[in-house]
Design an enzyme around this catalytic site. Structure first.
Site, PDB file in Angstrom:
ATOM      1  N   SER A 119      52.155  39.585  71.901  1.00 34.82           N
ATOM      2  CA  SER A 119      52.464  38.154  71.997  1.00 34.82           C
ATOM      3  C   SER A 119      52.523  37.762  73.459  1.00 34.82           C
ATOM      4  O   SER A 119      52.827  38.600  74.329  1.00 34.82           O
ATOM      5  CB  SER A 119      53.815  37.856  71.333  1.00 34.82           C
ATOM      6  OG  SER A 119      54.281  36.560  71.665  1.00 34.82           O
ATOM      7  N   TYR A 149      62.787  39.295  70.217  1.00 34.14           N
ATOM      8  CA  TYR A 149      61.377  39.210  69.813  1.00 34.14           C
ATOM      9  C   TYR A 149      60.473  39.574  70.988  1.00 34.14           C
ATOM     10  O   TYR A 149      59.568  40.414  70.867  1.00 34.14           O
ATOM     11  CB  TYR A 149      61.051  37.807  69.315  1.00 34.14           C
ATOM     12  CG  TYR A 149      59.584  37.587  69.045  1.00 34.14           C
ATOM     13  CD1 TYR A 149      58.992  38.102  67.897  1.00 34.14           C
ATOM     14  CD2 TYR A 149      58.787  36.891  69.945  1.00 34.14           C
ATOM     15  CE1 TYR A 149      57.636  37.914  67.646  1.00 34.14           C
ATOM     16  CE2 TYR A 149      57.430  36.689  69.704  1.00 34.14           C
ATOM     17  CZ  TYR A 149      56.869  37.203  68.555  1.00 34.14           C
ATOM     18  OH  TYR A 149      55.523  37.024  68.321  1.00 34.14           O
TER      19      TYR A 149
END
Length: 212
Positions: A132, A145
């Site tokens: 990501s 995350y």
């Protein structure tokens, strides 16, 4: 393809199948991967679905065993399955940290490790990890995350070193905000019109595979 029931995983599975690959669809949601399988078969492709929890080693071993029984080889692994439990740093719970790390990092590590053991015997293969953009600048508002996705970046580096002597390639993709159910469920104060689409990331996966 893990996380193949929706979002990036679904689009990647559809595109890869359209190119003639036989796709093993993996997700915890059996209903979702059956829908993906149906769409692939209706388009003339070949796929099978295997439900399982990719954060559990015994499920990974079962998934790979069934893959080899059905197709005899493992040529590509796309580690796409992910979760997004996002809380500000000081509010992140141990449970949120554990879930992010288990699905986003541990699952990719264990799946890659097991897949490489197969691919090294074949002397070829390709593993693509979906990280990501949060790994490139971990935000405090979603630290657990971002850190889990940063760990995926480290995994790819170590995996690439371990895999190269066997002719196995490793790549990492760092999507920005992408219009998936996972992201919409977070209710970010960002206009979805600015987000990438799952097909954009699937096209990146396909591009990498075509270069191999």
């Amino acid at each position: 393809v893990t996380g193949a029931g929706r979002g990036i995983g679904r689009e990647a599975s559809l595109m890869i199948a359209k190119e003639g690959c036989r796709v093993v669809l993996v997700s915890r949601s059996e209903d979702e991967i059956k829908e993906t399988e149906k769409a692939i078969k209706e388009a003339g492709g070949e796929a099978c679905d295997v439900a399982g929890d990719v954060a559990k080693k015994k499920d990974i071993e079962r998934i790979l065993r069934l893959t080899l029984e059905k197709y005899s080889s493992l040529d590509i692994l796309v580690n796409n399955a992910g979760v997004h439990y996002a809380s500000p740093f000081l509010e992140t719970t141990e449970e949120e940290l554990d879930m992010n790390m288990a699905v986003n990092f541990k699952a990719a590590f264990l799946f890659s490790q097991a897949a490489l053991k197969i691919m090294k015997e074949q002397r070829q293969g390709y593993i693509i990890n979906i990280s990501s953009s949060a790994a490139l600048g971990v935000p405090a508002r979603a630290s657990a995350y971002g850190i889990s996705k940063l760990a995926v970046r480290g995994l790819s580096q170590a995996l690439g070193e371990a895999a190269k002597e066997y002719g196995v390639k490793v790549s990492t993709i760092y999507p920005g905000m992408t219009d998936t159910k996972m992201l919409r469920d977070i209710n970010l104060p960002v206009d979805p019109k600015t987000w990438m689409q799952p097909e954009d990331i699937a096209n990146c996966i396909l591009f990498l595979l075509k270069q191999s």
